[in-house]
Scaffold this motif. Structure first.
Motif, PDB file in Angstrom:
ATOM      1  N   LEU A  99       0.829  -1.210   0.000  1.00  0.00           N
ATOM      2  CA  LEU A  99       0.000   0.000   0.000  1.00  0.00           C
ATOM      3  C   LEU A  99       0.863   1.260   0.000  1.00  0.00           C
ATOM      4  O   LEU A  99       0.594   2.215  -0.743  1.00  0.00           O
ATOM      5  N   ALA A 100       1.902   1.262   0.824  1.00  0.00           N
ATOM      6  CA  ALA A 100       2.783   2.431   0.890  1.00  0.00           C
ATOM      7  C   ALA A 100       3.526   2.639  -0.421  1.00  0.00           C
ATOM      8  O   ALA A 100       3.701   3.779  -0.875  1.00  0.00           O
ATOM      9  N   LEU A 101       3.964   1.551  -1.054  1.00  0.00           N
ATOM     10  CA  LEU A 101       4.701   1.666  -2.311  1.00  0.00           C
ATOM     11  C   LEU A 101       3.809   2.173  -3.436  1.00  0.00           C
ATOM     12  O   LEU A 101       4.219   3.046  -4.210  1.00  0.00           O
ATOM     13  N   VAL A 102       2.602   1.630  -3.534  1.00  0.00           N
ATOM     14  CA  VAL A 102       1.697   2.063  -4.609  1.00  0.00           C
ATOM     15  C   VAL A 102       1.390   3.544  -4.477  1.00  0.00           C
ATOM     16  O   VAL A 102       1.501   4.315  -5.442  1.00  0.00           O
ATOM     17  N   CYS A 103       1.021   3.969  -3.273  1.00  0.00           N
ATOM     18  CA  CYS A 103       0.682   5.377  -3.048  1.00  0.00           C
ATOM     19  C   CYS A 103       1.908   6.274  -3.198  1.00  0.00           C
ATOM     20  O   CYS A 103       1.875   7.298  -3.886  1.00  0.00           O
ATOM     21  N   GLY A 104       3.013   5.896  -2.576  1.00  0.00           N
ATOM     22  CA  GLY A 104       4.203   6.720  -2.612  1.00  0.00           C
ATOM     23  C   GLY A 104       4.827   6.834  -3.991  1.00  0.00           C
ATOM     24  O   GLY A 104       5.247   7.927  -4.400  1.00  0.00           O
ATOM     25  N   VAL A 105       4.876   5.723  -4.727  1.00  0.00           N
ATOM     26  CA  VAL A 105       5.472   5.750  -6.061  1.00  0.00           C
ATOM     27  C   VAL A 105       4.631   6.590  -7.015  1.00  0.00           C
ATOM     28  O   VAL A 105       5.165   7.402  -7.785  1.00  0.00           O
ATOM     29  N   LEU A 106       3.313   6.425  -6.980  1.00  0.00           N
ATOM     30  CA  LEU A 106       2.453   7.200  -7.876  1.00  0.00           C
ATOM     31  C   LEU A 106       2.548   8.701  -7.594  1.00  0.00           C
ATOM     32  O   LEU A 106       2.706   9.508  -8.512  1.00  0.00           O
ATOM     33  N   ILE A 107       2.450   9.062  -6.326  1.00  0.00           N
ATOM     34  CA  ILE A 107       2.530  10.478  -5.975  1.00  0.00           C
ATOM     35  C   ILE A 107       3.919  11.031  -6.286  1.00  0.00           C
ATOM     36  O   ILE A 107       4.069  12.137  -6.829  1.00  0.00           O
ATOM     37  N   GLY A 108       4.956  10.267  -5.980  1.00  0.00           N
ATOM     38  CA  GLY A 108       6.310  10.733  -6.211  1.00  0.00           C
ATOM     39  C   GLY A 108       6.653  10.924  -7.676  1.00  0.00           C
ATOM     40  O   GLY A 108       7.251  11.927  -8.061  1.00  0.00           O
ATOM     41  N   LEU A 190       4.289  12.514 -27.425  1.00  0.00           N
ATOM     42  CA  LEU A 190       3.716  11.470 -26.577  1.00  0.00           C
ATOM     43  C   LEU A 190       2.995  12.099 -25.386  1.00  0.00           C
ATOM     44  O   LEU A 190       3.403  13.144 -24.878  1.00  0.00           O
ATOM     45  N   SER A 191       1.946  11.472 -24.943  1.00  0.00           N
ATOM     46  CA  SER A 191       1.167  12.001 -23.824  1.00  0.00           C
ATOM     47  C   SER A 191       1.966  11.919 -22.531  1.00  0.00           C
ATOM     48  O   SER A 191       2.875  11.081 -22.386  1.00  0.00           O
ATOM     49  N   HIS A 192       1.610  12.794 -21.579  1.00  0.00           N
ATOM     50  CA  HIS A 192       2.299  12.778 -20.279  1.00  0.00           C
ATOM     51  C   HIS A 192       2.109  11.436 -19.578  1.00  0.00           C
ATOM     52  O   HIS A 192       3.045  10.924 -18.945  1.00  0.00           O
ATOM     53  N   THR A 193       0.922  10.872 -19.688  1.00  0.00           N
ATOM     54  CA  THR A 193       0.652   9.590 -19.027  1.00  0.00           C
ATOM     55  C   THR A 193       1.564   8.501 -19.564  1.00  0.00           C
ATOM     56  O   THR A 193       2.130   7.703 -18.804  1.00  0.00           O
ATOM     57  N   ARG A 194       1.718   8.457 -20.886  1.00  0.00           N
ATOM     58  CA  ARG A 194       2.570   7.430 -21.495  1.00  0.00           C
ATOM     59  C   ARG A 194       4.025   7.638 -21.116  1.00  0.00           C
ATOM     60  O   ARG A 194       4.745   6.668 -20.823  1.00  0.00           O
ATOM     61  N   ILE A 195       4.476   8.879 -21.113  1.00  0.00           N
ATOM     62  CA  ILE A 195       5.864   9.156 -20.745  1.00  0.00           C
ATOM     63  C   ILE A 195       6.129   8.759 -19.295  1.00  0.00           C
ATOM     64  O   ILE A 195       7.161   8.159 -18.972  1.00  0.00           O
ATOM     65  N   ILE A 196       5.178   9.077 -18.411  1.00  0.00           N
ATOM     66  CA  ILE A 196       5.358   8.771 -16.993  1.00  0.00           C
ATOM     67  C   ILE A 196       5.448   7.272 -16.752  1.00  0.00           C
ATOM     68  O   ILE A 196       6.370   6.784 -16.086  1.00  0.00           O
ATOM     69  N   PHE A 197       4.493   6.521 -17.319  1.00  0.00           N
ATOM     70  CA  PHE A 197       4.405   5.094 -16.998  1.00  0.00           C
ATOM     71  C   PHE A 197       5.302   4.217 -17.875  1.00  0.00           C
ATOM     72  O   PHE A 197       5.631   3.100 -17.475  1.00  0.00           O
TER      73      PHE A 197
END
Length: 290
Positions: A99-108, A190-197
């Motif tokens: 839970l901490a990794l999913v939340c922290g990685v996405l926000i970070g 490229l979209s921001h979403t694609r670049i991020i992920f």
């Protein structure tokens, strides 16, 4: 065989050699493997409820071959409770860490990619709010609101552990977004979403692997503290709860608190050793030396 494949073979071989040469990593994995096996075999070696009275109370370790680690003040098998306690500690530690990794990685990663924008400011202010809160008191408040269950313990510990992951990933994402391949991706539209992920996130999570091993050790310690205070799941046997029960007879039967305390220490040390080994493995300076 392509040139890229030929170049990858020495890198993989070098990494395998570093893994084999990392004493702390191998020792930590070995200790953790033993603990996981104990947790898996708990119900097979000790069928039934570990909280049931099975013999006379206060049997010292070694006094009865049927109960090698003795019994507690209620006549419950201490060894059985230790094995089942491994299940609770590992389960809560793993769930809360995920839970901490999913939340922290996405926000970070989002905050780092959009650094110096309003979105970055909002996310970092929220992160700072969580960082300023006393972790243990915040976790206690969540548990009191939801009730002492496996889910509430995992949620409380995960909700108080993600800020440090977010700050770590944000720093890495800020470095990655300045690379030429990220600028090229932006130029191509490229979209921001694609670049991020597709580009930023995979290149930002390497330090998280080291931090995750340390984080799960901290969560196991926090869970033991909460169970020691009587806020653990009453339907589960936990090492912290055993230490809390053993403190009542600490002068006359110190083993009741010492044995689960030793189990907590060994488990936490195994994750710390793994973290040190992973840090050496992913350390580029060490890789160049070796």
């Amino acid at each position: 065989m392509t040139d890229s494949t030929l170049q990858a073979i020495p890198r993989r071989t070098g990494k395998l050699q570093r893994i084999r040469g990392s004493t702390s990593l191998l020792l930590g994995l070995l200790i953790l493997l033993v603990i996981v096996i104990c947790a898996i075999l708990a119900s097979w070696l000790f069928p039934g409820d570990p909280r049931e009275m099975v013999s006379a109370p206060n049997l010292w370790p070694g006094s009865n071959p049927s109960y090698p680690l003795g019994t507690d003040m209620m006549g419950r098998d201490v060894m059985a409770q230790l094995f089942y306690g491994a299940r609770a500690s590992l389960a809560i530690g793993l769930i809360a860490t995920v839970l901490a990794l999913v939340c922290g990685v996405l926000i970070g990663v989002v905050s780092g990619y959009f650094a110096s924008t309003w979105l970055d400011d909002v996310l970092m202010r929220v992160t700072e709010v969580f960082l300023t809160m006393p972790r243990l008191l915040f976790a206690i408040a969540i548990i009191l609101a939801l009730g002492p269950t496996l889910f509430s313990l995992s949620l409380a510990l995960g909700a108080t552990s993600w800020p440090q992951i977010a700050r770590l990933v944000r720093a890495e994402a800020m470095k990655i977004r300045e690379q030429d391949f990220i600028r090229a991706a932006n130029t191509l539209g490229l979209s921001h979403t694609r670049i991020i992920f597709r580009h930023v996130l995979p290149n930002s999570v390497t330090p998280v692997m080291v931090a995750a091993s340390v984080l799960i050790a901290q969560i196991i310690l926090s869970e033991a503290s909460l169970s020691f205070l009587g806020l653990g799941d009453p339907s589960l046997v936990s090492w912290g709860g055993m230490v809390g029960s053993g403190r009542e007879v600490l002068r006359t039967a110190w083993y009741m608190a010492a044995l689960p305390g030793l189990a907590i220490f060994i488990t936490v040390m195994s994750f710390m050793l793994i973290g040190n080994g992973l840090n050496d493995l992913f350390n580029p300076r060490l890789a160049i030396r070796k």
